[in-house]
Design a protein around this motif. Sequence first.
Motif, PDB file in Angstrom:
ATOM      1  N   SER A 120       0.730  -1.263  -0.059  1.00  0.00           N
ATOM      2  CA  SER A 120      -0.001  -0.014  -0.190  1.00  0.00           C
ATOM      3  C   SER A 120       0.742   1.385   0.129  1.00  0.00           C
TER       4      SER A 120
ATOM      5  N   THR B 167      -0.668   3.169  -8.442  1.00  0.00           N
ATOM      6  CA  THR B 167      -1.393   2.158  -9.428  1.00  0.00           C
ATOM      7  C   THR B 167      -0.514   2.182 -10.748  1.00  0.00           C
TER       8      THR B 167
ATOM      9  N   GLN C  63      -1.765   2.802 -13.477  1.00  0.00           N
ATOM     10  CA  GLN C  63      -2.501   3.606 -14.203  1.00  0.00           C
ATOM     11  C   GLN C  63      -1.872   4.911 -13.711  1.00  0.00           C
ATOM     12  N   GLN C  64      -1.533   5.019 -12.345  1.00  0.00           N
ATOM     13  CA  GLN C  64      -0.714   6.432 -12.049  1.00  0.00           C
ATOM     14  C   GLN C  64       0.611   6.533 -12.677  1.00  0.00           C
TER      15      GLN C  64
ATOM     16  N   GLU D 218      -4.232  -7.892 -15.484  1.00  0.00           N
ATOM     17  CA  GLU D 218      -5.433  -6.957 -15.546  1.00  0.00           C
ATOM     18  C   GLU D 218      -6.747  -7.666 -15.054  1.00  0.00           C
TER      19      GLU D 218
ATOM     20  N   PRO E 186      -4.261  -7.512  -6.353  1.00  0.00           N
ATOM     21  CA  PRO E 186      -3.782  -5.890  -6.439  1.00  0.00           C
ATOM     22  C   PRO E 186      -2.364  -5.844  -6.762  1.00  0.00           C
TER      23      PRO E 186
ATOM     24  N   GLU F 212       0.729  -3.097  -7.186  1.00  0.00           N
ATOM     25  CA  GLU F 212       1.216  -1.633  -6.982  1.00  0.00           C
ATOM     26  C   GLU F 212       2.704  -1.646  -7.764  1.00  0.00           C
TER      27      GLU F 212
END
Length: 188
Positions: free
Chosen positions: A10, A14, A16-17, A81, A86, A88
Amino acid sequence: MAKQIADKLSKGITPQQFREGMTKNKEAFDSWYDRFEWESEDDREFFESLNNRDDLRVLILMADWCGDVVRNIPAVLRALENSGVPVEVLIMEEHLDTMDQFLTMGGRSVPIVIVADTGGHVLGQWGPRPARIQEPMVWFKQENTDREAPDYQDNLAETRKEIMRRYGEDAAYQREVVRELRELFSSI
């Protein structure tokens, strides 16, 4: 001692980021991402079946300046995907402490895909390249131990050319990424 990354869960961004924040190689990254195709329906179904595993986490050490990230991570992201796992991203320069736990032949090489459980215990890793493409670098490191040797840089340049030749012009190498990731996930 078993590797542990609980303190990093955490703490990443992401995928995407990462893509949105790329300042280098974004077009090439997006191109390889868009060119991805499943080799088989069986592979696609395998990664979708990971939705049944809520015990896994993936952290990817990477940087946008790295050609191997640009080539390999689009296939990694596409494979994962629809997996429900998850994912990161840890930017290498911001997480050197973690990078130094996952050296490749003594050096900082990215990308490194780290698979861990929810407690941060590392279950496996992949990277920085598919094994067949990494072979020339393994050979180079074994044969060229003196970084000060007069032919070191020339040999390194030839090794990099061979790596690019093995990647090829098309996206076929992405099947190797998917196959090796599947083997990794199957073993944990």
